[in-house]
Design a protein around this motif. Sequence first.
Motif, PDB file in Angstrom:
ATOM      1  N   ALA A  38      23.237 -69.842  60.033  1.00 57.02           N
ATOM      2  CA  ALA A  38      23.258 -71.307  60.096  1.00 57.02           C
ATOM      3  C   ALA A  38      22.350 -71.791  61.222  1.00 57.02           C
ATOM      4  CB  ALA A  38      24.691 -71.805  60.305  1.00 57.02           C
ATOM      5  N   ARG A  39      22.471 -71.156  62.383  1.00 61.79           N
ATOM      6  CA  ARG A  39      21.649 -71.574  63.523  1.00 61.79           C
ATOM      7  C   ARG A  39      20.172 -71.288  63.255  1.00 61.79           C
ATOM      8  NH1 ARG A  39      26.400 -69.800  66.122  1.00 61.79           N
ATOM      9  NH2 ARG A  39      25.667 -67.657  66.308  1.00 61.79           N
ATOM     10  N   GLU A  91      27.097 -65.270  59.114  1.00 60.82           N
ATOM     11  CA  GLU A  91      26.987 -66.627  58.540  1.00 60.82           C
ATOM     12  C   GLU A  91      26.584 -67.643  59.599  1.00 60.82           C
ATOM     13  OE1 GLU A  91      28.449 -68.776  55.831  1.00 60.82           O
ATOM     14  OE2 GLU A  91      28.154 -67.206  54.344  1.00 60.82           O
ATOM     15  N   ASP A  92      27.231 -67.540  60.767  1.00 65.45           N
ATOM     16  CA  ASP A  92      26.954 -68.526  61.820  1.00 65.45           C
ATOM     17  C   ASP A  92      25.565 -68.346  62.412  1.00 65.45           C
ATOM     18  OD1 ASP A  92      29.315 -69.760  61.429  1.00 65.45           O
ATOM     19  OD2 ASP A  92      30.355 -68.826  63.123  1.00 65.45           O
ATOM     20  N   ASP A 147      26.899 -74.344  62.276  1.00 65.22           N
ATOM     21  CA  ASP A 147      27.667 -73.116  62.070  1.00 65.22           C
ATOM     22  C   ASP A 147      29.116 -73.507  61.778  1.00 65.22           C
ATOM     23  OD1 ASP A 147      28.824 -73.692  64.528  1.00 65.22           O
ATOM     24  OD2 ASP A 147      27.553 -72.309  65.644  1.00 65.22           O
ATOM     25  N   SER A 148      29.931 -72.516  61.443  1.00 62.21           N
ATOM     26  CA  SER A 148      31.280 -72.848  60.978  1.00 62.21           C
ATOM     27  C   SER A 148      32.102 -73.549  62.070  1.00 62.21           C
ATOM     28  CB  SER A 148      32.009 -71.600  60.481  1.00 62.21           C
ATOM     29  OG  SER A 148      31.915 -70.577  61.425  1.00 62.21           O
ATOM     30  N   ARG A 149      31.805 -73.214  63.332  1.00 61.67           N
ATOM     31  CA  ARG A 149      32.535 -73.851  64.430  1.00 61.67           C
ATOM     32  C   ARG A 149      32.204 -75.345  64.501  1.00 61.67           C
ATOM     33  NH1 ARG A 149      31.138 -75.092  69.430  1.00 61.67           N
ATOM     34  NH2 ARG A 149      29.105 -74.161  69.121  1.00 61.67           N
ATOM     35  N   LEU A 150      30.908 -75.641  64.366  1.00 63.15           N
ATOM     36  CA  LEU A 150      30.482 -77.044  64.433  1.00 63.15           C
ATOM     37  C   LEU A 150      30.971 -77.837  63.228  1.00 63.15           C
ATOM     38  CD1 LEU A 150      26.803 -77.271  65.702  1.00 63.15           C
ATOM     39  CD2 LEU A 150      28.773 -78.535  66.526  1.00 63.15           C
TER      40      LEU A 150
END
Lengths: 239, 381
Positions: free
Chosen positions: A87-88, A83-84, B292-295
């Motif tokens: 996203a990037r 997922e991350d 992203d999920s962290r951001l």
Amino acid sequence: MSNDGKGNPLVELRGVSRRFKSGGGFITPLDNVDLTINEGEFVVLMGPSGTGKSTMLNLIAGIDKPDSGRIIVAGEDITGYSEDALARWRTRAIGYIFQQFNLLSVLTARENVALPLSLLPLAAARKRELVDTALEVTGITDRSGHYPRQLSGGQEQRVAIARAIACDPLLLLGDEPTGALDSKTAKMVMELLAELNRRFNKTILLVTHDPAVAAYGQRVLHLNDGHIEEEVRTEHAHA
Amino acid sequence: MLMLRMALRTLLSGGLRSLLTIGSVAVCVFVFSLLLSLDEGVQGMLESSSDEGVLIVFEKYKACPPYSRLPVSYASQIAAIDNVSAVMPVRFLLSDCGTTTNLIAIHGVEPSVFREFRDITVDEAAWQAFTQEKGGAMVGSRAAAKYGWQPGQTVTLAQLRGVSFNVLGIYDSGGSSLDEVVLVDREYLEQSINEVGAVTMFLTKVDDASLSGQVADRIDSNFANYATLTRTTPEKGFMAQQISGFSELVAFAQLIAWLSLGLLMLATANSVSMGLRDRMREVAQLKLLGFDSRLAAQLIVMESLLTGILASVIGVALAILVLGRGAVSISVEGYTMYPQFSLATALASFIAGVGMCLAGGYIPARRGASRPIGLALRGVD
């Protein structure tokens, strides 16, 4: 589904299937779908409700994952991305335009456009330049200091398009981008998208129910029962 | 910078919900500050009585000052003991011996020797008048402020057996418990209440602090065969014993302080969770733009951080306003303790408030930000 488009393949779906639980059983909006979209193409995806148009868009955007098959964008197989990582990847690869604009209400038009750019390692001056360009191309510079609630629907969608193109993505995806607009405004928005395709060679994939919108596409795909049943090649009606 | 602006505007646009969250966190931080300052107050009391060279001679087996009754005649015998340089009999008259927030304490002292034992700031002319006028009184600064007593005023305290005195001046002991006290001439006080010859304690000065223990033993030995026995202790130890009630109270208060922090964290977590439920689409939208999920979680946590900063500033400011003016005090067995609100307490409260908001916001933020965006954005048509 093959194509004879003008550029190299940008989006490739290979045997993509996606199904969802529905009641006691499953529905399969996409069933072993193959599709190629070339660079610089303007493709429109049509079909009755529930046939998986948005699902296909979400899969290409990396919002959703297929149950089987592979999705390759610009040579990158994104199927296995986390997922991350997706996203990037989206920041530089995908610009997404929604029916309901989805602007962030606490940010001005300019800030909305600048938001995805804040994720890129660019100098502040370069970011400002890209924001200015996106606002200028979409003709919304004079409203850049306004909040979404101070804009008309058409202006909001222009800001959303500016935001979508600000990072110069490989692909613009639109999910019923004119669905919430009156016909006059819808026409202006579609003219803008057509210009982006024409002038900047932007690859665009739109989902719509509206034949008037579909008329802007170089290719019109019809989804039914999980398959792309029909491909109608059109002249670029508004070129 | 853009994310910070976004977080701030989101917080400000939260309306009543943001207001309630900030308000509840501010109240928790205020309570935390108040409870921490109690501990500082107790430490302050002990520090203000740290002179190891002063002994307190009290009646043995008595705890509360009004119950200690020593013959005033002991004074000359104590003074005759080796290494004792000064003795002052003191008579206490208290409005309340228990735990109270409204103590009036009158100390009958010897004006001529009082300042050998206590360091106070006072108008010298007023003090001079005090040494000469039997019905005169010097009033501690906090007592004067609390009851509005002014020099020249005659005060009659019906609740203290009708004792009356003329306020000659106001002194300041630098924030010690003495600031809550009214000093009058001991003999005048004894006559006023018709109890002549019995005092509460003897303040005893030792010329060599290292000999305090030996001198204390000698004093108690001296009166070992008398009808009224003595218990002599260094002043600091005496104070620690007298305010042990405070210490227990403070230990309990600290428990409440930590619980209030836990409450703060839960309130923040609840608020963030509730807020996120309404904003799942917005979070998904951010992720669609490339966060992203962290951001995305960072952005939400940043809102918690701002909530914490804003609320902690309000909570600490409230504490400064209330505690800094000395509006809160508590007395036990004749000794008054003021919560002391130092810079360290303010910082600790601020950091605790911000930290708990961060901790409270973190888990819901992580959970909210790691939800697959398809769940919020998916439309099957």
